[in-house]
Design a protein around this motif. Structure first.
Motif, PDB file in Angstrom:
ATOM      1  N   TYR A 123      24.966   6.230 -15.765  1.00  0.00           N
ATOM      2  CA  TYR A 123      26.404   5.999 -15.627  1.00  0.00           C
ATOM      3  C   TYR A 123      26.929   5.150 -16.787  1.00  0.00           C
ATOM      4  N   PRO A 135      31.412   3.544 -10.968  1.00  0.00           N
ATOM      5  CA  PRO A 135      31.499   4.187  -9.655  1.00  0.00           C
ATOM      6  C   PRO A 135      31.908   5.657  -9.732  1.00  0.00           C
ATOM      7  N   ASP A 136      32.806   5.999 -10.646  1.00  0.00           N
ATOM      8  CA  ASP A 136      33.217   7.401 -10.782  1.00  0.00           C
ATOM      9  C   ASP A 136      32.027   8.286 -11.140  1.00  0.00           C
ATOM     10  N   CYS A 138      28.798   7.689 -10.624  1.00  0.00           N
ATOM     11  CA  CYS A 138      27.838   7.760  -9.520  1.00  0.00           C
ATOM     12  C   CYS A 138      28.342   8.684  -8.412  1.00  0.00           C
ATOM     13  N   GLU A 139      29.634   8.650  -8.155  1.00  0.00           N
ATOM     14  CA  GLU A 139      30.223   9.573  -7.185  1.00  0.00           C
ATOM     15  C   GLU A 139      30.026  11.016  -7.629  1.00  0.00           C
ATOM     16  N   ALA A 142      26.401  12.024  -7.122  1.00  0.00           N
ATOM     17  CA  ALA A 142      26.085  12.235  -5.711  1.00  0.00           C
ATOM     18  C   ALA A 142      26.631  13.568  -5.218  1.00  0.00           C
ATOM     19  N   LEU A 143      27.836  13.904  -5.626  1.00  0.00           N
ATOM     20  CA  LEU A 143      28.409  15.197  -5.243  1.00  0.00           C
ATOM     21  C   LEU A 143      27.593  16.347  -5.822  1.00  0.00           C
ATOM     22  N   THR A 173      29.347   4.390  -3.595  1.00  0.00           N
ATOM     23  CA  THR A 173      29.205   5.843  -3.595  1.00  0.00           C
ATOM     24  C   THR A 173      29.229   6.398  -2.175  1.00  0.00           C
ATOM     25  N   ARG A 176      32.787   6.264  -0.913  1.00  0.00           N
ATOM     26  CA  ARG A 176      33.636   7.280  -1.535  1.00  0.00           C
ATOM     27  C   ARG A 176      33.342   8.668  -0.970  1.00  0.00           C
ATOM     28  N   LEU A 177      32.072   8.992  -0.769  1.00  0.00           N
ATOM     29  CA  LEU A 177      31.745  10.305  -0.204  1.00  0.00           C
ATOM     30  C   LEU A 177      32.338  10.448   1.194  1.00  0.00           C
ATOM     31  N   ARG A 180      36.615   9.995   0.669  1.00  0.00           N
ATOM     32  CA  ARG A 180      37.320  10.940  -0.194  1.00  0.00           C
ATOM     33  C   ARG A 180      36.930  12.390   0.078  1.00  0.00           C
ATOM     34  N   HIS A 181      35.709  12.596   0.580  1.00  0.00           N
ATOM     35  CA  HIS A 181      35.196  13.968   0.678  1.00  0.00           C
ATOM     36  C   HIS A 181      34.728  14.344   2.081  1.00  0.00           C
TER      37      HIS A 181
END
Length: 313
Positions: A123, A135-136, A138-139, A142-143, A173, A176-177, A180-181
């Protein structure tokens, strides 16, 4: 309750006591090393000129790049034949230093002992790329793993792990998952010696100048690099200790009693459990910050505890 005997100085082994004294002596001779330009700190770390001993590179590691919000994100992959799971790894280094290839022996161990395909995220680092760049990335990684694990590694059994700043990024992360998702793809999280309150918990703020890997002035510099001057450091999007932690996966929190970030782990593990998440807490007498970077009987015990946690899920 936590056993207070774990914090008794008499519980610290002679091996760990001597190891800690050696670390403090070496770092005391390096002056205010945390104030050096980040590029120089990174270069010295790569050369083994810092306190952490350089670790050998894995001969089976491969690097690919995926699309990220700030450009391509390198992913370092160490995979056994026929993986039984996949593990997203987020390295530490105060959001400022560290790389995806600096802990290959740990990642090789997970590949061999737990049958995991390990994916380590390169990252973007601060201060060149402050929040939210790390963080962006790592997100995004992960996705990618949640989407690609089945086709690439033949498994949907996913784990996530990180040390120090990497454990902080791990927690962000997962949040955020979820938020956000609407995703909860990981069945377990391995958080080692994380920093979950960037505004600093009492143990971090009151540690002082003793350079046992970290000290208070050094952590302040790292936090400034990551946050910049204007960020609200208690915003849950920045410091996950303040977030709603409901619906997160089973987690193993590990920390040494001589880690200045001790409170971060004690507080975060308690909040994780209070959110009705399965929580394990491993406290290691005398362990310095990310003590598993140094060979010792206690490091082997801590790594074996991580192996057992993963294998049980």
């Amino acid at each position: 309750m936590i056993d207070p005997a774990l914090f008794d100085p008499a519980a610290i082994s002679d091996e760990i006591r001597a190891q800690n004294a050696d670390i403090v002596a070496k770092l005391s001779g390096m002056g205010r090393y945390w104030e050096a330009p980040p590029a120089l700190i990174r270069e010295n770390r790569r050369k083994g000129a810092g306190i952490f001993p350089p670790l050998p590179f894995s001969l089976r590691a491969k690097t690919i790049a995926i699309d990220g919000p700030g450009g391509p994100i390198p992913l370092r992959i160490i995979a056994p034949d026929n993986p039984r799971g996949a593990y997203l790894h987020i390295h530490g280094g105060g959001w400022t230093i560290g790389t995806a290839d600096e802990q290959d022996p740990w990642l090789d161990r997970l590949a061999d002992r737990c049958g995991l395909a390990v994916v380590s995220v390169e990252y973007r680092l601060a201060p060149e790329h402050p929040f939210p760049a790390g963080p962006d990335d790592c997100e995004a990684a992960a996705l990618w793993l949640a989407r690609e694990a089945e086709s690439r590694f033949g498994t949907s059994r996913l784990f996530i792990g990180g040390e120090s700043a990497g454990a902080h990024l791990l927690a962000l992360t997962l949040l955020r998952l979820r938020d956000r998702h609407g995703l909860s793809p990981f069945r377990g999280a391995n958080l080692f010696a994380g920093c979950y309150d960037v505004s600093m918990t009492p143990s971090a703020a009151n540690w002082g100048n003793e350079p046992l890997i970290l000290n208070t002035p050094g952590v302040k510099v790292f936090a400034d690099n990551f946050c910049g001057p204007n960020l609200d450091r208690r915003d849950p999007a920045v410091s996950p200790l303040y977030a709603d932690l409901k619906g997160l996966p089973p987690a193993l929190f590990s920390v040494g009693t001589r880690d200045m970030l001790l409170d971060d782990t004690l507080f975060m593990a308690s909040r994780w459990a209070a959110a009705n998440n399965r929580t394990e807490l491993a406290i290691w007498p005398g362990g310095c910050h990310v003590f598993i970077r140094f060979d010792s009987a206690m490091s082997e015990q801590a790594l074996s505890r991580i192996d057992a946690f993963v294998e049980a899920l």
